[in-house]
Scaffold this motif. Structure first.
Motif, short mmCIF file in Angstrom:
data_model
loop_
_atom_site.label_atom_id
_atom_site.label_comp_id
_atom_site.label_asym_id
_atom_site.label_seq_id
_atom_site.Cartn_x
_atom_site.Cartn_y
_atom_site.Cartn_z
N PRO A 72 0.85 -1.21 0.00
CA PRO A 72 0.00 0.00 0.00
C PRO A 72 0.89 1.25 0.00
O PRO A 72 1.98 1.25 0.59
N LEU A 73 0.43 2.30 -0.66
CA LEU A 73 1.21 3.52 -0.79
C LEU A 73 1.67 4.06 0.56
O LEU A 73 2.83 4.43 0.74
N GLY A 74 0.78 4.09 1.52
CA GLY A 74 1.14 4.61 2.84
C GLY A 74 2.25 3.82 3.50
O GLY A 74 3.14 4.40 4.15
N ALA A 75 2.25 2.50 3.34
CA ALA A 75 3.29 1.66 3.92
C ALA A 75 4.64 1.95 3.26
O ALA A 75 5.68 2.01 3.94
N ALA A 76 4.64 2.13 1.95
CA ALA A 76 5.89 2.44 1.25
C ALA A 76 6.42 3.81 1.65
O ALA A 76 7.62 3.98 1.89
N VAL A 77 5.55 4.80 1.74
CA VAL A 77 5.95 6.14 2.16
C VAL A 77 6.52 6.09 3.58
O VAL A 77 7.52 6.74 3.88
N ALA A 78 5.89 5.31 4.45
CA ALA A 78 6.38 5.19 5.83
C ALA A 78 7.81 4.65 5.86
O ALA A 78 8.63 5.11 6.66
N GLN A 79 8.14 3.72 4.98
CA GLN A 79 9.50 3.17 4.94
C GLN A 79 10.51 4.26 4.59
O GLN A 79 11.57 4.36 5.20
N ALA A 80 10.17 5.09 3.61
CA ALA A 80 11.05 6.19 3.22
C ALA A 80 11.20 7.19 4.35
O ALA A 80 12.30 7.67 4.62
N CYS A 81 10.11 7.47 5.04
CA CYS A 81 10.16 8.41 6.17
C CYS A 81 11.04 7.85 7.28
O CYS A 81 11.87 8.58 7.86
N HIS A 82 10.87 6.57 7.59
CA HIS A 82 11.69 5.95 8.64
C HIS A 82 13.18 6.04 8.30
O HIS A 82 14.00 6.40 9.14
N ALA A 83 13.53 5.72 7.06
CA ALA A 83 14.94 5.74 6.65
C ALA A 83 15.50 7.16 6.71
O ALA A 83 16.61 7.37 7.19
N ALA A 84 14.74 8.14 6.21
CA ALA A 84 15.21 9.52 6.20
C ALA A 84 15.43 10.03 7.63
O ALA A 84 16.45 10.65 7.93
N LEU A 85 14.47 9.76 8.50
CA LEU A 85 14.61 10.20 9.89
C LEU A 85 15.75 9.49 10.59
O LEU A 85 16.49 10.10 11.37
N ALA A 111 18.51 8.37 9.25
CA ALA A 111 19.78 8.94 8.77
C ALA A 111 20.05 10.31 9.38
O ALA A 111 21.17 10.60 9.80
N VAL A 112 19.03 11.14 9.44
CA VAL A 112 19.19 12.47 10.05
C VAL A 112 19.52 12.33 11.53
O VAL A 112 20.41 13.01 12.05
N HIS A 113 18.83 11.43 12.21
CA HIS A 113 19.08 11.25 13.64
C HIS A 113 20.50 10.73 13.90
O HIS A 113 21.21 11.25 14.77
N ALA A 114 20.90 9.73 13.14
CA ALA A 114 22.24 9.14 13.34
C ALA A 114 23.36 10.14 13.08
O ALA A 114 24.43 10.04 13.67
N HIS A 115 23.10 11.12 12.22
CA HIS A 115 24.14 12.09 11.84
C HIS A 115 23.73 13.51 12.21
O HIS A 115 24.15 14.48 11.58
#
Length: 136
Positions: free
Chosen positions: A39-52, A54-58
């Motif tokens: 589902p679109l929302g599930a895919a978007v959530a994956q991108a959001c999780h990864a982006a956040l 990466a930002v948090h880790a760095h």
């Protein structure tokens, strides 16, 4: 000149304080096979999780701070890896070239779904990403 939201000033434009931050971009690479089957929302959530992640880790990196200070002018590019093998191959290439990134692995399934780089000047990382197309 006022650019539309999400557009960064071009390289070489008249430098104002903080202008270097305008050249920063965060790349997110999502698995295309999942983007088309989940589902679109599930895919978007994956991108959001990864982006956040990466930002948090760095978060202490000066480029990350400068990127976040841009607020509504932050630039994010979402690319597509065809499948998990391509995503993990990219992760290995980034690791070999000391490019800061995070792979998001969905739990409890333990499936690598997406990766995101911390914000970088485009010219520092584009060569590792140029074979990936924009996610459609």
């Amino acid at each position: 000149m006022r650019l539309p939201a999400g557009c960064a000033a071009p390289y070489g434009s008249m430098a104002a304080p903080g202008a270097a931050a305008a050249g920063l971009v965060q790349y997110v690479v999502l698995r295309g096979d999942l983007a088309r089957s989940w589902p679109l929302g599930a895919a978007v959530a994956q991108a959001c999780h990864a982006a956040l992640a990466a930002v948090h880790a760095h978060r202490q990196h000066p480029d990350t701070s400068a990127y976040l200070e841009q607020g509504g002018a932050m630039r994010t590019v979402v690319l597509e890896a065809p499948d998990e093998a391509a995503l993990m191959s990219l992760a290995e290439t980034l690791k070999q070239h000391s490019v800061d990134h995070q792979v998001w692995t969905e739990q409890p399934e333990n499936v690598a779904t997406c990766l995101a780089l911390r914000p970088y000047p485009k010219d520092q990382v584009h060569q590792h990403l140029k074979k990936f197309k924009l996610l459609k």
